[in-house]
Write an enzyme that holds these catalytic residues in place. Structure first.
Site, PDB file in Angstrom:
ATOM      1  N   HIS A 122       0.817  -0.941  -0.043  1.00  0.00           N
ATOM      2  CA  HIS A 122      -0.118   0.013  -0.033  1.00  0.00           C
ATOM      3  C   HIS A 122       0.924   1.254  -0.068  1.00  0.00           C
ATOM      4  O   HIS A 122       2.176   1.417   0.752  1.00  0.00           O
ATOM      5  CB  HIS A 122      -1.057   0.062   1.368  1.00  0.00           C
ATOM      6  CG  HIS A 122      -0.184  -0.014   2.438  1.00  0.00           C
ATOM      7  ND1 HIS A 122       0.493   1.083   3.201  1.00  0.00           N
ATOM      8  CD2 HIS A 122       0.204  -0.944   3.505  1.00  0.00           C
ATOM      9  CE1 HIS A 122       1.054   0.824   4.190  1.00  0.00           C
ATOM     10  NE2 HIS A 122       0.833  -0.121   4.426  1.00  0.00           N
ATOM     11  N   ARG A 157      -5.852   1.107   4.062  1.00  0.00           N
ATOM     12  CA  ARG A 157      -4.961   1.313   3.310  1.00  0.00           C
ATOM     13  C   ARG A 157      -4.617   0.407   2.036  1.00  0.00           C
ATOM     14  O   ARG A 157      -4.383   0.813   1.133  1.00  0.00           O
ATOM     15  CB  ARG A 157      -3.694   1.667   4.194  1.00  0.00           C
ATOM     16  CG  ARG A 157      -3.259   0.263   5.125  1.00  0.00           C
ATOM     17  CD  ARG A 157      -2.291   0.911   6.048  1.00  0.00           C
ATOM     18  NE  ARG A 157      -1.460   0.118   6.858  1.00  0.00           N
ATOM     19  CZ  ARG A 157      -2.250  -0.454   7.902  1.00  0.00           C
ATOM     20  NH1 ARG A 157      -3.246  -0.062   8.402  1.00  0.00           N
ATOM     21  NH2 ARG A 157      -1.261  -1.365   8.709  1.00  0.00           N
ATOM     22  N   GLU A 197      -1.444  -6.524   7.882  1.00  0.00           N
ATOM     23  CA  GLU A 197      -0.093  -6.248   8.399  1.00  0.00           C
ATOM     24  C   GLU A 197       0.109  -7.062   9.618  1.00  0.00           C
ATOM     25  O   GLU A 197      -0.845  -7.686  10.250  1.00  0.00           O
ATOM     26  CB  GLU A 197      -0.013  -4.779   8.613  1.00  0.00           C
ATOM     27  CG  GLU A 197       1.171  -4.396   9.115  1.00  0.00           C
ATOM     28  CD  GLU A 197       2.620  -4.473   8.564  1.00  0.00           C
ATOM     29  OE1 GLU A 197       2.911  -5.863   8.407  1.00  0.00           O
ATOM     30  OE2 GLU A 197       2.989  -3.657   7.815  1.00  0.00           O
ATOM     31  N   HIS A 241       0.599  -5.378   2.768  1.00  0.00           N
ATOM     32  CA  HIS A 241       1.301  -4.570   3.659  1.00  0.00           C
ATOM     33  C   HIS A 241       2.859  -5.054   3.593  1.00  0.00           C
ATOM     34  O   HIS A 241       3.173  -6.159   3.133  1.00  0.00           O
ATOM     35  CB  HIS A 241       0.908  -4.833   5.077  1.00  0.00           C
ATOM     36  CG  HIS A 241      -0.591  -4.456   5.048  1.00  0.00           C
ATOM     37  ND1 HIS A 241      -1.034  -3.185   5.486  1.00  0.00           N
ATOM     38  CD2 HIS A 241      -1.720  -5.284   4.721  1.00  0.00           C
ATOM     39  CE1 HIS A 241      -2.464  -3.195   5.146  1.00  0.00           C
ATOM     40  NE2 HIS A 241      -2.995  -4.528   4.937  1.00  0.00           N
TER      41      HIS A 241
END
Length: 251
Positions: free
Chosen positions: A9, A60, A87, A182
């Protein structure tokens, strides 16, 4: 020949403020949106058009996928989302300033928490104002699966079932697959794909918004054994500088 595209991202609000983010649902900054736009343009220039997209449950990554697909005029393709692409959960570090954490605990301890393969930060507490575990997108997870903290080894363990059960079937069906995720969930996947050792993975930094492209064989491994740095689209110097910026985020 299966084609896999990985995109971290774009810059998030907490990337900008240098806070440990993890499962906290930080959105993109204007720069992050621009990075996602650039990623889409690089894929367009390379003639790489995804047939299906996978993201985490975090905005995100979702927004990066949306912007990238919009640039490619591919917003109509199937998008699958899973917490297994989230993440790494930074536990009790969530919300803390990285530089202040270094000053308080020392460079060695910070590096151990950030970069060691199998050392978790302290568990997140219920009174942490940034505790993401109560967010509705995780209400379906059994308590034994909902982490309170993770190391990269944990991320590999929870990501790989999704790789085998969801992403690999899409690749085997002949699709060009985009994964928008991520830094650590992609490090976990790259570790698997490139067979990177537990020690060596500590030195791998994945910059935001720079597509990584894999041409895979029938065994879902890279057809060519070349360094990760050679799989990025874009200018090598710009990619190197962006990776160094990620490395300096604890500063």
């Amino acid at each position: 020949m299966p084609t896999l595209i990985l995109v971290r991202h774009g810059q998030s609000e907490w990337n900008l403020s240098n806070q440990f983010t993890g499962w906290y649902d930080s959105d993109l900054t204007e720069l992050g949106r621009a990075e996602a736009t650039e990623a889409g343009q690089m894929l367009a220039d390379a003639g790489l058009l995804p047939d299906v997209c996978h993201t985490s449950l975090q905005k995100r990554a979702i927004r990066t996928a949306q912007i990238t697909l919009d640039v490619l005029d591919r917003m109509w393709i199937p998008v699958r989302r899973s917490w297994r692409l989230n993440e790494r959960h930074y536990g009790g570090l969530t919300g803390l300033d990285k530089a202040e954490t270094r000053e308080k605990h020392g460079e060695q301890q910070l590096k151990l928490w950030r970069r060691s393969y199998d050392v978790r930060p302290p568990d997140i507490t219920d009174d942490n104002p940034y505790n993401p575990n109560r967010l509705p997108q995780y209400a379906h997870l059994p308590p034994e699966l909902l982490p309170k903290s993770e190391c990269l080894k944990d991320v590999v363990a929870r990501m790989l079932p999704y790789w085998y059960d969801a992403i690999v079937p899409d690749l085997q069906a002949g699709n060009v697959v985009l994964v928008a995720a991520h830094g650590n969930s992609l490090r976990a996947l790259v570790k698997h794909l490139n067979d990177i050792s537990d020690d060596e993975i500590a030195e791998l930094d994945i910059p935001t918004g720079k597509p990584i492209v894999y041409d895979l064989g029938d065994d879902m491994r890279p057809r060519e054994q070349k360094p990760v740095s050679e799989r990025y689209l874009g200018d090598p110097e710009a990619i190197r500088a962006a990776a160094e910026a990620v490395k300096r985020q604890a500063g």
